[in-house]
Design a protein around this motif. Structure first.
Motif, PDB file in Angstrom:
ATOM      1  N   THR A   1       0.923  -1.103   0.112  1.00 17.76           N
ATOM      2  CA  THR A   1       0.090   0.201   0.130  1.00 17.76           C
ATOM      3  C   THR A   1       1.097   1.234   0.145  1.00 17.76           C
ATOM      4  OG1 THR A   1      -1.522  -1.190   1.314  1.00 17.76           O
ATOM      5  CG2 THR A   1      -1.786   1.176   1.123  1.00 17.76           C
ATOM      6  N   GLU A   2       0.501   2.210  -0.920  1.00 17.01           N
ATOM      7  CA  GLU A   2       1.163   3.348  -0.720  1.00 17.01           C
ATOM      8  C   GLU A   2       0.841   4.343   0.525  1.00 17.01           C
ATOM      9  OE1 GLU A   2       1.770   6.683  -4.494  1.00 17.01           O
ATOM     10  OE2 GLU A   2      -0.222   5.861  -4.099  1.00 17.01           O
TER      11      GLU A   2
ATOM     12  N   ARG B   1      11.343   8.124  -7.581  1.00 21.68           N
ATOM     13  CA  ARG B   1      12.371   7.417  -7.560  1.00 21.68           C
ATOM     14  C   ARG B   1      12.094   6.012  -7.325  1.00 21.68           C
ATOM     15  NH1 ARG B   1      17.914   8.120  -5.508  1.00 21.68           N
ATOM     16  NH2 ARG B   1      18.957   6.432  -6.265  1.00 21.68           N
ATOM     17  N   ASN B   2      12.744   4.997  -8.250  1.00 26.66           N
ATOM     18  CA  ASN B   2      12.331   3.587  -8.002  1.00 26.66           C
ATOM     19  C   ASN B   2      13.526   3.077  -7.484  1.00 26.66           C
ATOM     20  OD1 ASN B   2       9.932   4.044  -9.132  1.00 26.66           O
ATOM     21  ND2 ASN B   2      10.674   3.332 -11.215  1.00 26.66           N
ATOM     22  N   LEU B   3      13.604   2.297  -6.477  1.00 21.06           N
ATOM     23  CA  LEU B   3      15.016   1.674  -5.777  1.00 21.06           C
ATOM     24  C   LEU B   3      14.991   0.131  -6.204  1.00 21.06           C
ATOM     25  CD1 LEU B   3      14.919   3.122  -2.181  1.00 21.06           C
ATOM     26  CD2 LEU B   3      16.040   3.973  -4.106  1.00 21.06           C
ATOM     27  N   TYR B   4      15.826  -0.272  -7.153  1.00 22.92           N
ATOM     28  CA  TYR B   4      16.037  -1.657  -7.355  1.00 22.92           C
ATOM     29  C   TYR B   4      17.441  -1.934  -6.967  1.00 22.92           C
ATOM     30  CZ  TYR B   4      11.831  -0.809 -10.350  1.00 22.92           C
ATOM     31  OH  TYR B   4      10.497  -0.280 -10.859  1.00 22.92           O
ATOM     32  N   LEU B   5      17.461  -2.921  -5.900  1.00 25.58           N
ATOM     33  CA  LEU B   5      18.752  -3.312  -5.286  1.00 25.58           C
ATOM     34  C   LEU B   5      18.744  -4.531  -4.868  1.00 25.58           C
ATOM     35  CD1 LEU B   5      18.965  -0.322  -2.971  1.00 25.58           C
ATOM     36  CD2 LEU B   5      20.177  -0.492  -5.092  1.00 25.58           C
TER      37      LEU B   5
ATOM     38  N   TYR C   1       9.299   2.173  -4.417  1.00 17.93           N
ATOM     39  CA  TYR C   1       8.917   3.258  -5.031  1.00 17.93           C
ATOM     40  C   TYR C   1       8.849   4.472  -3.997  1.00 17.93           C
ATOM     41  CZ  TYR C   1       7.452  -0.283  -8.214  1.00 17.93           C
ATOM     42  OH  TYR C   1       7.446  -1.473  -9.099  1.00 17.93           O
ATOM     43  N   LEU C   2       9.326   5.603  -4.439  1.00 16.06           N
ATOM     44  CA  LEU C   2       9.392   6.849  -3.574  1.00 16.06           C
ATOM     45  C   LEU C   2       8.828   7.981  -4.588  1.00 16.06           C
ATOM     46  CD1 LEU C   2      12.712   6.382  -2.231  1.00 16.06           C
ATOM     47  CD2 LEU C   2      10.793   5.438  -0.911  1.00 16.06           C
TER      48      LEU C   2
ATOM     49  N   TYR D   1       0.660  21.830  -0.562  1.00 12.79           N
ATOM     50  CA  TYR D   1       1.369  20.994   0.726  1.00 12.79           C
ATOM     51  C   TYR D   1       2.234  20.184  -0.083  1.00 12.79           C
ATOM     52  CZ  TYR D   1      -2.044  22.959   3.890  1.00 12.79           C
ATOM     53  OH  TYR D   1      -2.886  23.993   4.375  1.00 12.79           O
ATOM     54  N   LEU D   2       3.347  19.808   0.355  1.00 13.37           N
ATOM     55  CA  LEU D   2       4.312  18.739  -0.143  1.00 13.37           C
ATOM     56  C   LEU D   2       4.320  17.535   0.684  1.00 13.37           C
ATOM     57  CD1 LEU D   2       7.397  20.891  -1.258  1.00 13.37           C
ATOM     58  CD2 LEU D   2       5.550  19.955  -2.881  1.00 13.37           C
ATOM     59  N   HIS D   3       4.381  15.884   0.346  1.00 13.02           N
ATOM     60  CA  HIS D   3       4.428  15.142   1.225  1.00 13.02           C
ATOM     61  C   HIS D   3       5.006  13.979   0.366  1.00 13.02           C
ATOM     62  CE1 HIS D   3       0.315  15.796   0.161  1.00 13.02           C
ATOM     63  NE2 HIS D   3       0.340  14.614  -0.325  1.00 13.02           N
ATOM     64  N   LEU D   4       6.191  13.270   1.069  1.00 15.05           N
ATOM     65  CA  LEU D   4       6.800  12.105   0.535  1.00 15.05           C
ATOM     66  C   LEU D   4       5.932  10.811   0.778  1.00 15.05           C
ATOM     67  CD1 LEU D   4       9.401  11.397  -0.995  1.00 15.05           C
ATOM     68  CD2 LEU D   4      10.396  10.886   1.318  1.00 15.05           C
ATOM     69  N   VAL D   5       5.702  10.029  -0.340  1.00 18.18           N
ATOM     70  CA  VAL D   5       5.035   8.875  -0.097  1.00 18.18           C
ATOM     71  C   VAL D   5       5.986   7.457  -0.625  1.00 18.18           C
ATOM     72  CG1 VAL D   5       3.042   7.513  -0.941  1.00 18.18           C
ATOM     73  CG2 VAL D   5       2.881  10.066  -0.480  1.00 18.18           C
ATOM     74  N   GLY D   6       5.729   6.366   0.116  1.00 17.51           N
ATOM     75  CA  GLY D   6       6.492   5.452  -0.237  1.00 17.51           C
ATOM     76  C   GLY D   6       5.661   4.075  -0.473  1.00 17.51           C
ATOM     77  N   GLN D   7       6.170   3.106  -1.102  1.00 17.37           N
ATOM     78  CA  GLN D   7       5.341   1.916  -1.648  1.00 17.37           C
ATOM     79  C   GLN D   7       6.351   0.886  -1.941  1.00 17.37           C
ATOM     80  OE1 GLN D   7       3.240   2.445  -4.942  1.00 17.37           O
ATOM     81  NE2 GLN D   7       1.775   0.763  -4.554  1.00 17.37           N
ATOM     82  N   ASN D   8       6.166  -0.149  -0.992  1.00 11.35           N
ATOM     83  CA  ASN D   8       6.968  -1.441  -1.413  1.00 11.35           C
ATOM     84  C   ASN D   8       6.488  -2.033  -2.430  1.00 11.35           C
ATOM     85  OD1 ASN D   8       8.388  -1.337   1.065  1.00 11.35           O
ATOM     86  ND2 ASN D   8       6.748  -2.349   2.037  1.00 11.35           N
ATOM     87  N   ALA D   9       7.312  -2.575  -3.478  1.00  9.07           N
ATOM     88  CA  ALA D   9       7.043  -3.009  -4.637  1.00  9.07           C
ATOM     89  C   ALA D   9       6.625  -4.558  -4.730  1.00  9.07           C
ATOM     90  CB  ALA D   9       8.041  -2.769  -5.821  1.00  9.07           C
ATOM     91  N   ASN D  10       6.853  -5.233  -3.605  1.00 11.85           N
ATOM     92  CA  ASN D  10       6.589  -6.645  -3.283  1.00 11.85           C
ATOM     93  C   ASN D  10       6.444  -6.847  -1.798  1.00 11.85           C
ATOM     94  OD1 ASN D  10       9.333  -7.365  -2.141  1.00 11.85           O
ATOM     95  ND2 ASN D  10      10.112  -7.103  -4.239  1.00 11.85           N
ATOM     96  N   THR D  11       5.972  -7.970  -1.399  1.00  9.23           N
ATOM     97  CA  THR D  11       5.215  -8.051  -0.100  1.00  9.23           C
ATOM     98  C   THR D  11       6.524  -8.658   0.915  1.00  9.23           C
ATOM     99  OG1 THR D  11       4.700 -10.432  -0.586  1.00  9.23           O
ATOM    100  CG2 THR D  11       2.852  -8.553  -0.557  1.00  9.23           C
ATOM    101  N   SER D  12       7.749  -9.098   0.264  1.00  6.44           N
ATOM    102  CA  SER D  12       8.710  -9.397   1.034  1.00  6.44           C
ATOM    103  C   SER D  12       9.743  -8.364   1.362  1.00  6.44           C
ATOM    104  CB  SER D  12       9.524 -10.337   0.395  1.00  6.44           C
ATOM    105  OG  SER D  12      10.056  -9.981  -0.707  1.00  6.44           O
ATOM    106  N   THR D  13       9.503  -6.907   1.159  1.00  6.92           N
ATOM    107  CA  THR D  13      10.301  -6.047   1.511  1.00  6.92           C
ATOM    108  C   THR D  13       9.585  -5.106   2.381  1.00  6.92           C
ATOM    109  OG1 THR D  13      11.283  -5.850  -0.774  1.00  6.92           O
ATOM    110  CG2 THR D  13      11.480  -3.881   0.366  1.00  6.92           C
TER     111      THR D  13
END
Length: 154
Positions: free
Chosen positions: A15-16, A79-83, A54-55, A114-126
């Protein structure tokens, strides 16, 4: 600064989520705004697999609170993080270092934004965690009006 402290998106959750309370500024019609944010995020994983998050930086005419899951407004940067995870002690942890996002827009109306930073896990193991402290998070808003500019740092 955005709300200080750590915030985790949680595991088994894609969920975002809003990572901090909104930062407000007064937009003036016709002026251009440049947003720059630097912060630290960590991604955790229990197996050596791809760690994905995903950020996104959003702007909206309403404030959001840490943990909110909808109604974010318009995404202005992503910004997408793939590591690949590597083992550190008993859990796998990735520290992508400082993360930088930037975006710009020209205001069409004069109103609070208003500005806000939102994150989302791309999979359920992260699990992704944000670290907002006075020494590792900076949101800079620069206002441009033709050849003149004003910088506001929070």
């Amino acid at each position: 600064n955005p709300s200080a402290g750590n915030y985790s998106l949680g595991s088994s959750n894609t969920t975002e989520k809003c990572a901090h309370g909104s930062v407000s500024f007064s937009a003036i019609s016709g002026k251009t705004y440049l947003f720059e944010i630097n912060f630290v995020a960590y991604a955790y994983n229990e197996s050596e697999e791809l760690v994905s998050s995903y950020l996104r930086l959003y702007k909206h005419t309403s404030a959001k609170s840490r943990g909110d899951t909808s109604g974010f407004g318009t995404a202005i940067a992503q910004r997408n993080l793939y590591l690949r995870a590597t083992e550190l002690s008993d859990t796998l942890q990735i520290n992508p270092g400082g993360i930088y996002l930037s975006a710009a827009f020209t205001a069409s109306t004069t109103q609070p934004e208003y500005l806000h930073l939102v994150g989302q896990n791309a999979n359920t193991s992260t699990t992704t965690q944000f670290n907002f402290g006075t020494d590792n998070c900076l949101l800079k808003i620069t206002e441009f009006d033709s050849d003149n500019y004003t910088t506001h740092t929070s």
